[in-house]
Scaffold this motif. Structure first.
Motif, mmCIF file in Angstrom:
data_model
loop_
_atom_site.group_PDB
_atom_site.id
_atom_site.type_symbol
_atom_site.label_atom_id
_atom_site.label_comp_id
_atom_site.label_asym_id
_atom_site.label_seq_id
_atom_site.Cartn_x
_atom_site.Cartn_y
_atom_site.Cartn_z
ATOM 1 N N GLY A 48 -25.525 -12.197 -40.099
ATOM 2 C CA GLY A 48 -26.377 -12.867 -41.081
ATOM 3 C C GLY A 48 -27.669 -13.288 -40.390
ATOM 4 N N THR A 127 -21.803 -18.728 -48.490
ATOM 5 C CA THR A 127 -22.708 -17.743 -47.874
ATOM 6 C C THR A 127 -23.709 -17.219 -48.893
ATOM 7 O OG1 THR A 127 -20.959 -17.112 -46.328
ATOM 8 C CG2 THR A 127 -22.802 -15.591 -46.541
ATOM 9 N N TYR A 131 -27.611 -17.601 -48.405
ATOM 10 C CA TYR A 131 -28.448 -16.388 -48.404
ATOM 11 C C TYR A 131 -29.547 -16.480 -49.470
ATOM 12 C CZ TYR A 131 -25.634 -13.706 -45.074
ATOM 13 O OH TYR A 131 -25.025 -13.250 -43.934
#
Length: 443
Positions: A48, A127, A131
């Motif tokens: 990531g 997540t 994001y």
């Protein structure tokens, strides 16, 4: 018609309905994945934008402990990933297509769900939200870098743009249909990681570089170290989607799915090392303890290169969002068709997925400091799912010889993982409290 014939008809009807549902659900709809799909799905899930915080994590740990933690995490999570790939088809003729199905096999129908699903959902939904924030902020940085004189546009608007892109891409029906997006995202992660360490080498070491710990007193040093442990742990959250990725592979008795899957995982992990280690070590070597929590912020020149890197981060998190959202879509859609008796349809899919993307966008806009919160939630949820839950399931199902090599390795992983789960949220909670006074909702 006799009683036994009626029963067999009922069984056939149930089986036909189940097959119709399986052919529609995003995880099991397409089983023709190639081994290299496993490479870029895993690389996209693992790497990531968190890779850019690794030099900062190193500055809170120092050379020795920092390098040890990075290498240990790489080895432990590769080992637990191997266990999950092995356990996918441990029962002949059955596949554990989802993390919670493996959990249910190990702990029982009810307990298995409670052990796995809450943690998996926290990591995957968390997540997606992070994001969304990261994608919006990277787009804003890209815009501000290429056009410093333009009118300032609030981060909220960039977050909406990011979510609009995901709203369209979320309509791809299943895991294999997003393989091109995932491939692009994996390529972007390699690109921006390479840009960040090459730009650091190009800049050369700072004249008065210091490798002492960032903190000025021992209390701060301890908490910063724990927080850095958390940063490293969350860099390895890919286990939450690994069984779902393996479910897309074909499998026969001669060629079980674990063979192509494992080949892809090994290549993905080489890619992970190629992204993480140079960024962490070179970034720390060049800037020492003056590095920011995102190395791209520290590297403001050459501006065109940093703008490119930020755009690559944006493209990467678009793909990353899709990979982490797909198992969540699978859970929601399974619940809708099996428990609420909706019939599998495109309308149902478009509606549920659009609502999900809209909700993650709203949370991202309301709480742009969600990253610190994920440090807390992620420590509680990502450490178990990646570091020690696979070991507990392995001990329970495989029953290795007590005090043998496999038994010992698993208990060491469990011990280190539990420590991580307890310690890193403490530091994250302290960070949230320390900086809470500066937080602005809807910023």
């Amino acid at each position: 018609m006799s009683h036994s014939e009626e029963n067999s008809v009922d069984v056939d009807v149930v089986a036909a309905r189940q097959k119709k549902i399986d052919d529609w659900l995003p995880v099991t709809a397409s089983r023709n994945g190639k081994w290299w799909y496993s490479t870029f799905h895993n690389l996209t899930a693992m790497v990531g934008a968190g890779v850019l915080t690794l030099p900062y994590a190193m500055s809170n740990m120092g050379w020795g402990p920092g390098a040890t933690v990075l290498f240990l995490s790489w080895i432990i999570t590769l080992y637990t990933l191997w266990q999950m790939v092995e356990m996918h088809e441990m029962v002949p003729g059955k596949r554990f297509d989802r993390y919670h199905e493996l959990g249910q096999h190990a702990f029982g129908e009810k307990l298995g769900l409670w052990v796995v699903v809450p943690q998996q959902v926290i990591v995957e939904v968390g997540t997606c939200i992070v994001y969304t924030v990261t994608g919006g902020k990277s787009l804003k940085k890209f815009h501000d870098t290429i056009c410093p004189d333009c009118k300032d546009i609030r981060t909220s608007y960039w977050i909406v743009i990011f979510a609009s892109v995901n709203l369209v891409l979320a309509q791809f029906p299943n895991f294999n249909s997003i393989s091109v997006i995932s491939f692009g995202a994996a390529a972007m992660s390699l690109m921006y990681s390479t840009i960040s360490w090459c730009a650091a080498i190009n800049k050369g070491t700072e004249p008065d570089v210091s490798y002492g710990l960032k903190a000025t007193n021992s209390t701060d040093a301890v908490f910063n170290f724990l927080s850095a442990l958390g940063d490293v742990a969350f860099a390895y959250a890919g286990h939450n989607v690994v069984l779902e990725i393996q479910a897309t592979m074909p499998s026969t008795p001669e060629m079980p799915s674990k063979k192509p899957m494992w080949r892809g995982v090994i290549l993905a992990y080489i890619g992970v090392a190629f992204c993480y280690l140079p960024v962490a070590f070179i970034g720390y070597y060049i800037f020492g303890n003056s590095v920011d929590d995102n190395i791209l912020i520290t590297l403001q020149r050459p501006s065109w290169l940093i703008a490119t890197a930020n755009f690559f981060v944006f493209l990467h998190v678009v793909g990353g969002y899709q990979v982490f959202a797909m198992p969540v879509f699978d859970m929601i859609e399974t619940y809708m068709v099996t428990k609420l008796n909706f019939s599998p349809s495109t309308v149902l899919r478009v509606t549920t997925r659009s609502i999900y993307v809209a909700l993650t966008m709203l949370i991202a806009i309301c709480i742009p400091f969600f990253g610190s919160l994920l440090g807390f939630l992620g420590g509680l949820a990502s450490a178990p799912t990646s570091y020690f839950l696979p070991c507990i399931i392995w001990l329970r199902l495989m029953r290795p010889k007590r005090y043998g090599l496999s038994w010992t390795i698993n208990w060491i992983c469990i011990f280190l993982g539990v420590l991580l789960m307890i310690l890193s949220p403490i530091a994250a909670m302290r960070n949230i409290i320390m900086s809470a006074k500066d937080y602005k909702f809807f910023s």
